[in-house]
Design a protein around this motif. Sequence first.
Motif, mmCIF file in Angstrom:
data_model
loop_
_atom_site.group_PDB
_atom_site.id
_atom_site.type_symbol
_atom_site.label_atom_id
_atom_site.label_comp_id
_atom_site.label_asym_id
_atom_site.label_seq_id
_atom_site.Cartn_x
_atom_site.Cartn_y
_atom_site.Cartn_z
ATOM 1 N N SER A 36 0.819 -1.219 0.000
ATOM 2 C CA SER A 36 0.000 0.000 0.000
ATOM 3 C C SER A 36 0.849 1.263 0.000
ATOM 4 O O SER A 36 0.377 2.337 -0.351
ATOM 5 C CB SER A 36 -0.937 0.006 1.216
ATOM 6 O OG SER A 36 -0.246 0.346 2.414
ATOM 7 N N GLN A 40 2.372 3.722 -4.202
ATOM 8 C CA GLN A 40 1.857 5.087 -4.222
ATOM 9 C C GLN A 40 2.780 6.009 -5.008
ATOM 10 O O GLN A 40 3.997 5.807 -5.091
ATOM 11 C CB GLN A 40 1.725 5.624 -2.788
ATOM 12 C CG GLN A 40 0.803 4.823 -1.920
ATOM 13 C CD GLN A 40 -0.344 5.644 -1.388
ATOM 14 O OE1 GLN A 40 -0.496 6.821 -1.668
ATOM 15 N NE2 GLN A 40 -1.184 4.986 -0.619
ATOM 16 N N ASP A 112 -5.313 4.738 -1.049
ATOM 17 C CA ASP A 112 -4.769 5.133 -2.346
ATOM 18 C C ASP A 112 -4.607 6.657 -2.436
ATOM 19 O O ASP A 112 -5.457 7.419 -1.964
ATOM 20 C CB ASP A 112 -5.679 4.656 -3.478
ATOM 21 C CG ASP A 112 -5.706 3.138 -3.598
ATOM 22 O OD1 ASP A 112 -4.774 2.490 -3.077
ATOM 23 O OD2 ASP A 112 -6.654 2.609 -4.204
ATOM 24 N N ASN A 113 -3.492 7.066 -3.048
ATOM 25 C CA ASN A 113 -3.248 8.482 -3.362
ATOM 26 C C ASN A 113 -3.217 9.385 -2.125
ATOM 27 O O ASN A 113 -3.686 10.523 -2.164
ATOM 28 C CB ASN A 113 -4.309 9.010 -4.342
ATOM 29 C CG ASN A 113 -4.374 8.192 -5.619
ATOM 30 O OD1 ASN A 113 -3.342 7.886 -6.210
ATOM 31 N ND2 ASN A 113 -5.583 7.823 -6.025
#
Length: 334
Positions: A36, A40, A112-113
């Motif tokens: 995770s 990124q 995410d992001n």
Amino acid sequence: MESFQAKYETSQNDILLSICIPTYNSSNYLRNALNSIVNQKGFDQRCEIIISDNNSEDDTAQMIAGEFISQYKNIRYYCNEQNIGDKNFIVAMNYAAGKYIKLHSDKWCFMDNTLSDLLNRIQKSDDNVIILLNNNVLTDSTITHCNDFNQFVSLVSYWSTWITGIIYKNVSYKYLENKERCAPLQLAQTDILFRLLRNSSALIINGPMMTRQVMMESKGGYNIFKVFLDNYLCLYQDYLKDGSLNYQTYRKEKINLLTKFVFQWYTSVVILRKKKYSFERTDALRIIFKHYKKYPQLYLYPIFLLKAAWDQLIRVNFTNKITNIFFSGKKLVL
């Protein structure tokens, strides 16, 4: 490992954030947490990952070497010769080279992001401490500069214990002595946080969730009542004595802890004994009474606990009755 270390040393001065992950026997969870991060946009020369393995007996070392060390020069892995408990938090952070240190659980993943946004916020900060609340406490998405310990306790409350939400300024962290002094209390991270807040500022970021916990078979492994009542409340005593924390703020925090945390967990762990939690229950009631016997809230909130337990019982019985109707043809009798 030597060639990796040599490449790493040339870029240490560029590191903005060290994500320090203490781990033990959690290779599958750790793999998810690492993926995770490395997938990124923000995982570049500004960021490093430090993994401190507390002498795991699973395949953590092999997994890290095969899947991550070989691909990413800004990931470092260390393994203790023996399990040192929560002192491993300190060991992991002591390896950090970044301007800021983020302590991170091996069972939490970045959304995410989000990493790039976090790095941009950190780059603009000069605060000793940065707290990520994930909208856990405050109702509005806000960024607050806090220069007062009383204000900090009022805003952050017991979320100051959450390791994944804590970021320290490295230069200030390095100067602290006896960092592991509260490791036996399982609150080394909070003790360090409080000490860094003395005569300094904190940036509290309460916004959209940056991290999420992975699905676990069981959560627990320690006495939640001892840690959050005996140990957590104990941390405040020095600050009460030196005037950094006033009694009104402390009392408000104790009540908040009781009404929003302790009784909810008492319901789940002791009354309902939910299987997904493996927290120790030893002396739970005695510990609660020791700290709250003079607080009237103690004698009001059991009503709500009993109601919660009763509601749960009703839901279970109702579900069983509905199931019997569908599978046996019996009439519903409430």
